[in-house]
Design a protein around this motif. Structure first.
Motif, PDB file in Angstrom:
ATOM      1  N   ASP A  67       0.840  -1.206   0.000  1.00 31.78           N
ATOM      2  CA  ASP A  67       0.000   0.000   0.000  1.00 31.78           C
ATOM      3  C   ASP A  67       0.875   1.256   0.000  1.00 31.78           C
ATOM      4  OD1 ASP A  67       0.910  -0.125   2.618  1.00 31.78           O
ATOM      5  OD2 ASP A  67      -1.051   0.227   3.536  1.00 31.78           O
ATOM      6  N   ASN A  68       1.996   1.196  -0.711  1.00 33.62           N
ATOM      7  CA  ASN A  68       2.890   2.355  -0.791  1.00 33.62           C
ATOM      8  C   ASN A  68       2.216   3.493  -1.546  1.00 33.62           C
ATOM      9  OD1 ASN A  68       4.165  -0.376  -1.222  1.00 33.62           O
ATOM     10  ND2 ASN A  68       5.894   0.740  -0.363  1.00 33.62           N
ATOM     11  N   MET A  69       2.365   4.705  -0.984  1.00 32.53           N
ATOM     12  CA  MET A  69       1.761   5.869  -1.631  1.00 32.53           C
ATOM     13  C   MET A  69       2.660   6.342  -2.773  1.00 32.53           C
ATOM     14  SD  MET A  69      -0.886   6.184   0.315  1.00 32.53           S
ATOM     15  CE  MET A  69      -1.617   7.795   0.205  1.00 32.53           C
ATOM     16  N   LEU A  70       2.025   6.957  -3.769  1.00 30.03           N
ATOM     17  CA  LEU A  70       2.734   7.453  -4.951  1.00 30.03           C
ATOM     18  C   LEU A  70       3.953   8.293  -4.552  1.00 30.03           C
ATOM     19  CD1 LEU A  70       1.921   7.171  -7.974  1.00 30.03           C
ATOM     20  CD2 LEU A  70       1.012   9.507  -7.804  1.00 30.03           C
ATOM     21  N   PRO A  71       5.112   8.053  -5.192  1.00 32.12           N
ATOM     22  CA  PRO A  71       6.287   8.878  -4.865  1.00 32.12           C
ATOM     23  C   PRO A  71       6.077  10.337  -5.289  1.00 32.12           C
ATOM     24  CG  PRO A  71       6.875   7.060  -6.363  1.00 32.12           C
ATOM     25  CD  PRO A  71       5.386   7.062  -6.226  1.00 32.12           C
ATOM     26  N   SER A  72       6.905  11.210  -4.730  1.00 34.12           N
ATOM     27  CA  SER A  72       6.919  12.623  -5.136  1.00 34.12           C
ATOM     28  C   SER A  72       5.567  13.316  -5.017  1.00 34.12           C
ATOM     29  CB  SER A  72       7.430  12.779  -6.577  1.00 34.12           C
ATOM     30  OG  SER A  72       8.715  12.224  -6.677  1.00 34.12           O
ATOM     31  N   SER A 122       1.127   3.318   3.361  1.00 31.23           N
ATOM     32  CA  SER A 122      -0.025   4.057   3.868  1.00 31.23           C
ATOM     33  C   SER A 122      -0.457   3.613   5.266  1.00 31.23           C
ATOM     34  CB  SER A 122      -1.175   3.885   2.876  1.00 31.23           C
ATOM     35  OG  SER A 122      -2.336   4.451   3.383  1.00 31.23           O
ATOM     36  N   SER A 123      -0.702   2.330   5.449  1.00 29.06           N
ATOM     37  CA  SER A 123      -1.246   1.889   6.742  1.00 29.06           C
ATOM     38  C   SER A 123      -0.204   1.987   7.846  1.00 29.06           C
ATOM     39  CB  SER A 123      -1.819   0.477   6.651  1.00 29.06           C
ATOM     40  OG  SER A 123      -0.839  -0.420   6.225  1.00 29.06           O
ATOM     41  N   LYS A 124       1.055   1.774   7.489  1.00 27.61           N
ATOM     42  CA  LYS A 124       2.122   1.913   8.486  1.00 27.61           C
ATOM     43  C   LYS A 124       2.198   3.367   8.983  1.00 27.61           C
ATOM     44  CE  LYS A 124       6.167   0.419  10.365  1.00 27.61           C
ATOM     45  NZ  LYS A 124       6.513  -0.838  11.032  1.00 27.61           N
ATOM     46  N   ILE A 125       2.114   4.317   8.053  1.00 28.20           N
ATOM     47  CA  ILE A 125       2.189   5.740   8.415  1.00 28.20           C
ATOM     48  C   ILE A 125       0.946   6.147   9.228  1.00 28.20           C
ATOM     49  CG2 ILE A 125       2.199   8.096   7.497  1.00 28.20           C
ATOM     50  CD1 ILE A 125       3.788   7.008   5.072  1.00 28.20           C
ATOM     51  N   SER A 126      -0.235   5.819   8.714  1.00 27.91           N
ATOM     52  CA  SER A 126      -1.479   6.171   9.413  1.00 27.91           C
ATOM     53  C   SER A 126      -1.512   5.620  10.820  1.00 27.91           C
ATOM     54  CB  SER A 126      -2.699   5.562   8.705  1.00 27.91           C
ATOM     55  OG  SER A 126      -3.026   6.244   7.569  1.00 27.91           O
ATOM     56  N   SER A 127      -1.194   4.343  10.936  1.00 27.96           N
ATOM     57  CA  SER A 127      -1.367   3.684  12.234  1.00 27.96           C
ATOM     58  C   SER A 127      -0.331   4.181  13.235  1.00 27.96           C
ATOM     59  CB  SER A 127      -1.331   2.160  12.090  1.00 27.96           C
ATOM     60  OG  SER A 127      -0.093   1.732  11.556  1.00 27.96           O
ATOM     61  N   THR A 128       0.884   4.464  12.771  1.00 30.52           N
ATOM     62  CA  THR A 128       1.914   4.954  13.694  1.00 30.52           C
ATOM     63  C   THR A 128       1.548   6.347  14.206  1.00 30.52           C
ATOM     64  OG1 THR A 128       3.578   3.663  12.516  1.00 30.52           O
ATOM     65  CG2 THR A 128       4.390   5.394  13.965  1.00 30.52           C
ATOM     66  N   VAL A 129       1.116   7.226  13.299  1.00 28.84           N
ATOM     67  CA  VAL A 129       0.771   8.592  13.704  1.00 28.84           C
ATOM     68  C   VAL A 129      -0.412   8.585  14.679  1.00 28.84           C
ATOM     69  CG1 VAL A 129      -0.183  10.798  12.885  1.00 28.84           C
ATOM     70  CG2 VAL A 129       1.722   9.730  11.658  1.00 28.84           C
ATOM     71  N   VAL A 130      -1.448   7.836  14.347  1.00 26.47           N
ATOM     72  CA  VAL A 130      -2.655   7.898  15.181  1.00 26.47           C
ATOM     73  C   VAL A 130      -2.430   7.230  16.535  1.00 26.47           C
ATOM     74  CG1 VAL A 130      -3.842   5.803  14.360  1.00 26.47           C
ATOM     75  CG2 VAL A 130      -5.165   7.769  15.136  1.00 26.47           C
TER      76      VAL A 130
END
Ligand code: ATP
Ligand code: ATP
Ligand code: MG
Ligand code: MG
Ligand code: MG
Ligand code: MG
Length: 258
Positions: free
Chosen positions: A16-21, A93-101
């Motif tokens: 679920d990697n978000m688009l680069p740049s 995506s999910s790694k970033i969302s879940s860590t921040v929240v």
């Protein structure tokens, strides 16, 4: 570690990697905070303690996750901005969302008493989270403008609504009274009936909170000779500016330069 015959199940995990740049925005929002704010006797329309606790959590998140360049918060939500060049968690995506929240929520509980004192936390608060990518500077700015415009619309409504209720109107009647009203009508009610000039209400309520890494002089004691040392550090700091207009971005050119 040795592979087991079970390891193949890892392949069921979807990338679920978000688009680069592209800009990444993580927005968290309190779950059921209408009820949460009632249970915890938040002042209406705005409980200052609750806003300052939200800001504290955002600051702690930014101290921990250095990629975040700016955060914007209002009500029970916060948006965290990660620049196009970032490769945080390979942009998953999910790694970033879940860590921040998760960091945000644990800080909310950890620091509750510093802001609410004797008023105890009654149950475990919960926040949702999503990560969205925005392909260019214009849509990123439009995103932030959208959130700040939302803050303005809700705050003008809530300020008028609670002024009517505090003056003796029932909540149902105040709701009906304001249904279909325009901004200018609410400004007029506030001014004529309550002698409140909406523009004089504190910016923290009208504009929401923006956290940026501000150059700050910090003093520490040298462990070698016990002398004071002054250094300039970038410290996440809350400001209450208009971020819709061009001025803010001209004053902070480094934000969009990343
Ligand atoms: P959901 O779970 O769908 O997000 P919600 O009940 O959290 O539902 P929101 O639209 O997120 O609904 O609204 C958050 C609510 O929290 C506001 O309507 C307001 O009642 C309350 N709230 C949040 N922050 C404050 C504050 N600082 N002071 C007073 N009330 C607040
Ligand atoms: P990451 O952030 O990548 O997940 P991590 O340090 O959390 O890194 P993990 O592979 O998730 O690494 O491993 C969790 C580690 O936590 C274990 O290696 C172990 O050292 C420690 N740990 C977890 N639970 C316990 C426990 N009940 N008792 C002792 N140590 C534990
Ligand atoms: Mg919601
Ligand atoms: Mg909510
Ligand atoms: Mg909300
Ligand atoms: Mg781990």
């Amino acid at each position: 570690m040795a592979n087991s015959k079970f390891e193949y199940v890892r392949h069921f995990e979807m990338a679920d990697n978000m688009l680069p740049s592209t800009w990444l925005v993580v927005r968290i929002d309190g779950r059921g905070f209408h009820r949460f704010s009632q249970t915890h006797n938040f002042a209406k329309p705005n409980d200052r303690r609750a806003i300052e606790l939200m800001n504290r959590c955002a600051i702690e998140v930014m101290k921990d996750i250095k990629d975040i360049i700016l955060a914007y918060g209002q009500s029970d939500e916060y948006s965290f901005i990660i620049p196009k060049s970032s490769n945080l968690y390979s942009r998953r995506s999910s790694k970033i969302s879940s860590t921040v929240v998760s960091l945000f929520a644990s800080n909310y509980v950890m620091h509750w008493a510093e802001y609410f004192g004797e008023d105890k936390l009654q149950y475990a608060p919960c926040f949702d989270s999503r990560t969205v990518c925005y392909p260019n500077d214009k849509v990123l700015r439009d995103y932030l403008s959208w959130r700040q415009a939302d803050c303005h619309i809700n705050n003008l409504f809530n300020t008028t609504f609670w002024a009517l209720v505090k003056s003796g109107m029932t909540e149902d009647a105040a709701e009906k009274h304001l249904r279909g009203s325009f901004s200018k009508d609410k400004n007029e009610i506030l001014f004529v009936e309550f002698n409140i000039n909406y523009n004089n209400i504190e910016p923290i309520y009208r504009k929401g909170s923006t956290i940026i890494r501000q150059k700050t002089e910090v003093t520490s004691i040298s462990p070698r000779n016990g002398e004071e040392v002054k250094r300039i550090k970038l410290i996440p700091t809350a400001i209450y500016d208009d971020i819709i207009g061009q001025d803010f971005w001209d004053r902070h050119p480094e934000l969009l330069a990343e």
